[in-house]
Design a protein around this motif. Sequence first.
Motif, PDB file in Angstrom:
ATOM      1  N   LEU A   1      37.952  40.788  42.562  1.00 53.65           N
ATOM      2  CA  LEU A   1      37.154  41.755  42.239  1.00 53.65           C
ATOM      3  C   LEU A   1      35.515  41.291  42.082  1.00 53.65           C
ATOM      4  O   LEU A   1      34.605  41.941  42.506  1.00 53.65           O
ATOM      5  CB  LEU A   1      37.357  42.663  40.959  1.00 53.65           C
ATOM      6  N   ARG A   2      35.383  40.180  41.416  1.00 52.31           N
ATOM      7  CA  ARG A   2      34.226  39.448  41.448  1.00 52.31           C
ATOM      8  C   ARG A   2      33.630  39.190  42.772  1.00 52.31           C
ATOM      9  O   ARG A   2      32.561  39.273  43.078  1.00 52.31           O
ATOM     10  CB  ARG A   2      34.362  38.054  40.432  1.00 52.31           C
ATOM     11  N   MET A   3      34.297  38.668  43.716  1.00 51.85           N
ATOM     12  CA  MET A   3      33.790  38.307  44.993  1.00 51.85           C
ATOM     13  C   MET A   3      33.556  39.335  45.906  1.00 51.85           C
ATOM     14  O   MET A   3      32.619  39.509  46.369  1.00 51.85           O
ATOM     15  CB  MET A   3      34.857  37.607  45.717  1.00 51.85           C
ATOM     16  N   ALA A   4      34.280  40.569  45.495  1.00 55.32           N
ATOM     17  CA  ALA A   4      33.925  41.765  46.240  1.00 55.32           C
ATOM     18  C   ALA A   4      32.607  42.164  45.544  1.00 55.32           C
ATOM     19  O   ALA A   4      31.901  42.921  46.577  1.00 55.32           O
ATOM     20  CB  ALA A   4      35.154  42.647  45.993  1.00 55.32           C
ATOM     21  N   GLN A   5      32.404  42.349  44.373  1.00 57.04           N
ATOM     22  CA  GLN A   5      31.194  42.784  43.664  1.00 57.04           C
ATOM     23  C   GLN A   5      30.154  41.948  44.203  1.00 57.04           C
ATOM     24  O   GLN A   5      28.998  42.527  44.616  1.00 57.04           O
ATOM     25  CB  GLN A   5      31.411  42.630  42.385  1.00 57.04           C
ATOM     26  N   GLY A   6      30.164  40.730  44.504  1.00 56.85           N
ATOM     27  CA  GLY A   6      29.086  39.766  45.034  1.00 56.85           C
ATOM     28  C   GLY A   6      28.704  40.209  46.457  1.00 56.85           C
ATOM     29  O   GLY A   6      27.601  39.934  46.975  1.00 56.85           O
ATOM     30  N   LEU A   7      29.958  40.941  47.184  1.00 56.21           N
ATOM     31  CA  LEU A   7      29.620  41.211  48.535  1.00 56.21           C
ATOM     32  C   LEU A   7      29.083  42.818  48.743  1.00 56.21           C
ATOM     33  O   LEU A   7      29.155  43.325  49.778  1.00 56.21           O
ATOM     34  CB  LEU A   7      30.969  41.234  49.396  1.00 56.21           C
ATOM     35  N   GLY A   8      28.983  43.320  47.799  1.00 60.28           N
ATOM     36  CA  GLY A   8      28.685  44.759  47.487  1.00 60.28           C
ATOM     37  C   GLY A   8      29.612  45.584  47.627  1.00 60.28           C
ATOM     38  O   GLY A   8      29.495  46.961  48.095  1.00 60.28           O
ATOM     39  N   LEU A   9      30.925  45.198  47.555  1.00 60.88           N
ATOM     40  CA  LEU A   9      31.977  46.160  47.755  1.00 60.88           C
ATOM     41  C   LEU A   9      32.474  46.798  46.359  1.00 60.88           C
ATOM     42  O   LEU A   9      32.259  46.216  45.408  1.00 60.88           O
ATOM     43  CB  LEU A   9      33.246  45.318  48.301  1.00 60.88           C
ATOM     44  N   VAL A  10      32.699  48.166  46.656  1.00 63.04           N
ATOM     45  CA  VAL A  10      33.196  48.970  45.359  1.00 63.04           C
ATOM     46  C   VAL A  10      34.695  48.965  45.675  1.00 63.04           C
ATOM     47  O   VAL A  10      35.096  49.735  46.422  1.00 63.04           O
ATOM     48  CB  VAL A  10      32.441  50.115  45.123  1.00 63.04           C
ATOM     49  N   LEU A  11      35.760  48.350  44.800  1.00 65.07           N
ATOM     50  CA  LEU A  11      36.877  48.363  45.052  1.00 65.07           C
ATOM     51  C   LEU A  11      37.866  48.721  44.045  1.00 65.07           C
ATOM     52  O   LEU A  11      37.332  48.272  42.670  1.00 65.07           O
ATOM     53  CB  LEU A  11      37.687  46.862  45.552  1.00 65.07           C
ATOM     54  N   LEU A  12      38.718  49.529  43.867  1.00 65.43           N
ATOM     55  CA  LEU A  12      39.702  49.806  42.808  1.00 65.43           C
ATOM     56  C   LEU A  12      40.830  48.980  42.746  1.00 65.43           C
ATOM     57  O   LEU A  12      41.444  48.606  43.736  1.00 65.43           O
ATOM     58  CB  LEU A  12      40.043  51.490  42.795  1.00 65.43           C
TER      59      LEU A  12
END
Length: 150
Positions: free
Chosen positions: A94-105
């Motif tokens: 989730l942290r990596m996704a956030q850094g990439l601008g992704l919003v994931l559940l």
Amino acid sequence: AVYRARLTRAARLAAADPGLVLVVLGGVTRAGLPSEAAVGRDLLIALGVAPPRIVIEDGSRHTLENLRAFRAHFTSGARPDLLVTSRLHLARSLRMAQGLGLVLLPCGAEDAARLHLLDLLREAFFLHWYRVGEAYAVATRNRAMLARIR
């Protein structure tokens, strides 16, 4: 067992939501073997998921590449996408996704956490390593590093 748990959870979610499309990510981990994504697709089919509902990306080799490939090719943008992974990997993913601008559940693959101390320490190290690298890249304005994580 860990990979099977992820795919089993995804298959159950697909059974509950007929419109759900499953994206399976993962490249070749050893020469001569099929990609992780291809193995995942085959297992999902064996678990009853119709092949047209499964999309694979088999060029990525690790979590950050998986997420970058997902962002480049598959993110819907219409609503948050669901990330099914081991509970152990959720924080880092989730942290990596956030850094990439992704919003994931987030969705843990296992029904209950079965965490071992060494596994937790390894994951904590990887998460810390990512965060320190991210802070360093921002502080030094290292474009090459920032391009990899954003």
